[in-house]
Write an enzyme that holds these catalytic residues in place. Structure first.
Site, PDB file in Angstrom:
ATOM      1  N   HIS A 196       1.865   4.274  -2.660  1.00  0.00           N
ATOM      2  CA  HIS A 196       1.251   6.218  -2.725  1.00  0.00           C
ATOM      3  C   HIS A 196       2.689   6.601  -3.382  1.00  0.00           C
ATOM      4  O   HIS A 196       2.944   7.893  -3.782  1.00  0.00           O
ATOM      5  CB  HIS A 196       1.668   6.261  -0.921  1.00  0.00           C
ATOM      6  CG  HIS A 196       0.040   6.137  -0.958  1.00  0.00           C
ATOM      7  ND1 HIS A 196      -1.039   6.686  -0.898  1.00  0.00           N
ATOM      8  CD2 HIS A 196      -0.253   5.467   0.420  1.00  0.00           C
ATOM      9  CE1 HIS A 196      -1.926   6.586  -0.696  1.00  0.00           C
ATOM     10  NE2 HIS A 196      -2.249   5.725   0.614  1.00  0.00           N
ATOM     11  N   HIS A 254       0.874  -1.441  -0.454  1.00  0.00           N
ATOM     12  CA  HIS A 254       0.041   0.099  -0.097  1.00  0.00           C
ATOM     13  C   HIS A 254       0.858   1.151   0.132  1.00  0.00           C
ATOM     14  O   HIS A 254       0.517   1.369  -1.162  1.00  0.00           O
ATOM     15  CB  HIS A 254      -1.208   0.229   1.073  1.00  0.00           C
ATOM     16  CG  HIS A 254      -1.839   0.939   1.423  1.00  0.00           C
ATOM     17  ND1 HIS A 254      -2.693   1.229   1.043  1.00  0.00           N
ATOM     18  CD2 HIS A 254      -1.220   2.399   1.789  1.00  0.00           C
ATOM     19  CE1 HIS A 254      -3.345   2.220   1.523  1.00  0.00           C
ATOM     20  NE2 HIS A 254      -3.208   3.371   1.493  1.00  0.00           N
ATOM     21  N   GLU A 255       2.116   1.062   1.059  1.00  0.00           N
ATOM     22  CA  GLU A 255       2.950   2.572   0.721  1.00  0.00           C
ATOM     23  C   GLU A 255       3.589   2.952  -0.809  1.00  0.00           C
ATOM     24  O   GLU A 255       3.883   3.859  -0.702  1.00  0.00           O
ATOM     25  CB  GLU A 255       3.629   2.516   2.414  1.00  0.00           C
ATOM     26  CG  GLU A 255       2.505   2.438   3.829  1.00  0.00           C
ATOM     27  CD  GLU A 255       1.459   3.651   3.592  1.00  0.00           C
ATOM     28  OE1 GLU A 255       1.811   4.581   2.998  1.00  0.00           O
ATOM     29  OE2 GLU A 255       0.663   3.645   4.986  1.00  0.00           O
ATOM     30  N   HIS A 304       3.217   6.693  -6.685  1.00  0.00           N
ATOM     31  CA  HIS A 304       2.631   7.941  -7.228  1.00  0.00           C
ATOM     32  C   HIS A 304       3.141   8.628  -7.194  1.00  0.00           C
ATOM     33  O   HIS A 304       3.558  10.270  -8.300  1.00  0.00           O
ATOM     34  CB  HIS A 304       1.350   7.749  -6.271  1.00  0.00           C
ATOM     35  CG  HIS A 304      -0.044   8.869  -6.758  1.00  0.00           C
ATOM     36  ND1 HIS A 304      -1.238   8.783  -6.421  1.00  0.00           N
ATOM     37  CD2 HIS A 304       0.170   9.238  -8.370  1.00  0.00           C
ATOM     38  CE1 HIS A 304      -1.794   9.892  -6.851  1.00  0.00           C
ATOM     39  NE2 HIS A 304      -1.263   9.606  -8.364  1.00  0.00           N
TER      40      HIS A 304
HETATM   41 ZN    ZN Z   1      -2.496   5.422   2.228  1.00  0.00          ZN
END
Ligand code: ZN
Length: 681
Positions: free
Chosen positions: A474, A470-471, A477
């Protein structure tokens, strides 16, 4: 203190972490803010500075400089805190907040920015520059600075009053949470696991009482509702927890938030009307991807129509199980978590511990990096000459296919004293490439995994693996952006209900058999995850997904309708709207005395007002985006390249919906999410 002696003002490639001291913080921030203010004054006074290059670009450079000075401080505050640093951090943050409020209220700057948009050069600007100007004007307008008197003053008064009442709302919830305790006898502890008993014993100690104590702290409430065999203990804890800060329950009237809810809704509505919106729900959508209230309602109701039959079936099964196996013939809200846990244990006899040997951190990291290379064409190469804040921290250059360094990332994996819990991605450097300056993006990835010990590597739970992915999502991105303006580059300027797309998207790889086989390896034997264990964890993932979904939908619909349907003539109608929403989506309506809204801090003090729907919205986006990979093969480089180009590189330079459509060829659809929840779609 000058630039030479203050590392926060230095212009190095990366922050010199080992030399940063708390007494550097305030002088650095004050110096940058003073320059910032002087430059704003100069720009506003210069009638020539009314185009992008002469007004907006200098402001972006100032933002970048402020971020460059403060990001390392804010990061150290999270990962290596001390009383001195905390004090310096708070003082600096206060100044930065005051500065940005003042900037948002600077009418001359607003008018100057408007002149840029109306100027002759605007039409010829590229997409990122145009969006930057438009976003900035929108934010000015949402801050009320464009209003004429007396509306402008009234708007500001409303904002001040709102922030006070919202704080009071939150404080009432905290006070109500702290004020209730109940002694728990040895007999009543039956069913609670050792860790929960320890929590209750510690609570008793903190209150200078013998034995065990139930409190309304989240983990305690959750443990009792999930594990306590004693039904009346569960009922009492449920009742106390679900009537906090209200007119009902054991503390009825003591911390009652009813009047605050009424005032908050009235003020939000009035503020929205002053800005020209029909409701505060419409105002909330002004900077979100969903766009219109009709879209949000249709989205939630479509999901509800599909989830409710599944939730009803799950509840029916649970009722039958509770009747026959637990002697509970009339299943109540305080029985649901308890009965679910018993059913889950019966059905899936495995624990997180069984999976851990297959997830040694080094192997998971290697798998993640290999995935990034195979799908997105980037390589992470460790560098050992970088100054960090702890010996365990690693730094990686992010290299493109052509070998060019396009970004950098710090990884700080392990839990330790002085480090905040949880996991997060944060920006260290924003990209800036404006002819005069060239800065590449740099990110922090912070987790709190168990460090290696006893000759064992750090072994992750499956949840940890998902968190890491998940991290990292990010991170990609931010790191792969090709928009080189701080306000709209990377994760900045991305609509709030779309910013979790790249992160939740990456989690899907952690559930994919093919992807798992590339990094899940038993730390001793090297074996891949046994199929039986994989099957069980997949099934457990879907367990009671319908019940989970209808609860989220109830919160989302309630929050949205409360703000959308507000009518000053009728008042807040909090409980009426809640009843209507429950009739529409809930499968097990709680008792009439339940007062969930009175402690719903997300929407009354936490920034999720008319935005709670976004949790599910982002899940739909990420599941649907991942479905494109399922269709083409999860490692398909062509799909990866398209995803990188249309979603990751564009940052906030265009609307998220446009980016999604450019990637997927159509607007988002919920089918993939429902499939991932185990619903037949
Ligand atoms: Zn998040």
């Amino acid at each position: 203190m000058n630039t030479i002696s203050n590392p926060l003002l230095a212009d190095g490639e990366l922050p010199a972490f080992s030399t940063i001291a708390p007494n550097h913080v305030l002088p650095a921030v004050e110096s940058v803010l003073a320059d910032f203010q002087a430059e704003v004054d100069r720009l506003v006074a210069d009638p020539g500075a009314r185009d992008f290059d002469r007004l907006i670009a200098p402001l972006e450079r100032l933002e970048e400089r402020l971020g460059r000075a403060f990001a390392p401080v804010s990061h150290l505050h999270g990962v290596k805190d001390s009383p001195e640093l905390r004090e310096a951090y708070s003082a600096a943050l206060e100044k930065i907040t005051a500065h940005s409020t003042e900037l948002g209220q600077n009418r001359a700057l607003y008018l100057a920015t408007e002149a840029v948009q109306e100027g002759p050069g605007f039409a010829a600007l590229d997409r990122a520059r145009k969006t930057l100007v438009e976003d900035s004007l929108r934010d000015f307008r949402l801050s009320g600075v464009a209003l004429e008197e007396p509306a402008r003053t009234r708007f500001r008064d409303i904002q001040n009053r709102l922030s006070r009442v919202e704080t009071e709302f939150e404080e009432a919830v905290l006070d109500a949470t702290d004020a209730w305790t109940r002694a728990v006898t040895e007999t009543e502890l039956a069913g609670l696991p050792e860790s929960a008993r320890a929590m209750l014993a510690q609570a008793a100690q903190e209150h200078e009482q013998p034995g065990h104590l139930a409190t309304l702290k989240g983990p305690v409430v959750q443990a009792i509702l999930t594990f306590a065999d004693d039904r009346s203990l569960r009922e009492q804890v449920y009742a106390a927890y679900n009537t906090r800060a209200s007119d009902q329950g054991p503390q009825a009237g003591q911390f009652d938030n009813s009047a605050r809810i009424a005032e908050i809704l009235a003020l939000r509505h009035e503020a929205a009307r002053l800005l020209g919106f029909a409701s505060s729900a419409e105002l909330s959508l002004a900077d979100k991807m969903a766009g219109t209230p009709e879209k949000v309602l249709a989205f939630l109701r479509d999901l509800a129509a599909r989830a409710k039959p599944v939730a009803e079936r799950e509840l029916g099964e649970l009722r039958a199980f509770a009747t026959s196996e637990l002697a509970i013939a009339d299943l109540q809200p305080w029985d649901v978590a308890f009965a679910s846990e018993k059913l889950r244990e019966r059905r899936f006899d495995f624990s997180e511990e069984d999976l851990k040997p297959y997830f040694p951190l080094p192997s998971v990291m290697a798998g993640l990096f290999a995935l990034a290379e195979r799908v997105f064409g980037v390589r992470l190469v460790e560098r050992h000459d970088v100054d960090t804040w702890h010996a365990d921290v690693q730094f990686f250059d992010v290299l493109d296919g052509d070998g060019r360094v396009r970004a950098g990332v710090y990884l700080d994996h392990f839990a330790r004293a002085g480090k905040r819990g949880g996991a997060w991605m944060d920006v260290c450097r924003t990209p800036l490439l404006d002819g005069a300056t060239a800065r590449i993006p740099v990110a922090f990835l912070t987790c709190n995994f168990a460090p290696p010990n006893d000759g064992k590597p750090s072994l992750l739970t499956h949840d940890d693996v998902l968190t890491l992915f998940h991290e990292f999502g990010h991170g990609l991105h931010h790191l792969l952006t090709e928009v080189h303006w701080p306000s709209v580059g990377g994760i900045n300027g991305v609509e709030w209900d779309a910013v979790e797309l790249p992160s939740q998207f990456m989690e899907n790889f952690g559930w994919e058999r093919g992807a798992l086989d590339s990094f899940a390896r038993h730390w001793q034997t090297g074996a891949t995850l046994p199929q039986a264990l994989y099957k069980k964890s997949l099934a457990a993932r879907h367990f009671h997904a319908g019940l989970f979904l209808v609860r989220q939908l109830e919160f989302g619909l309630f929050d949205f309708r409360l703000h959308l349907d507000y009518d000053p003539a009728r008042g807040p109608r909090t409980l009426d709207i809640l009843d209507e929403v429950r009739r529409e989506v809930a499968v097990l309506p709680p008792p009439a005395w339940q007062r969930g809204p009175h402690a719903f801090t997300h929407i009354f003090s936490g920034g999720y007002a008319a935005g709670y729907y976004s949790y599910l919205w982002a899940e739909v986006l990420s599941a649907d985006a991942f479905a494109a990979f399922e269709e083409a093969g999860v490692f398909d480089p062509a799909t990866g390249t398209r995803y990188r180009r249309e979603i990751l590189t564009v940052g906030g330079s265009r609307p998220a919906l446009e980016s999604f459509v450019a990637f997927r060829g159509r607007e988002p659809e919920p089918d993939a999410l429902l499939r991932s929840y185990g619903f037949a779609a």
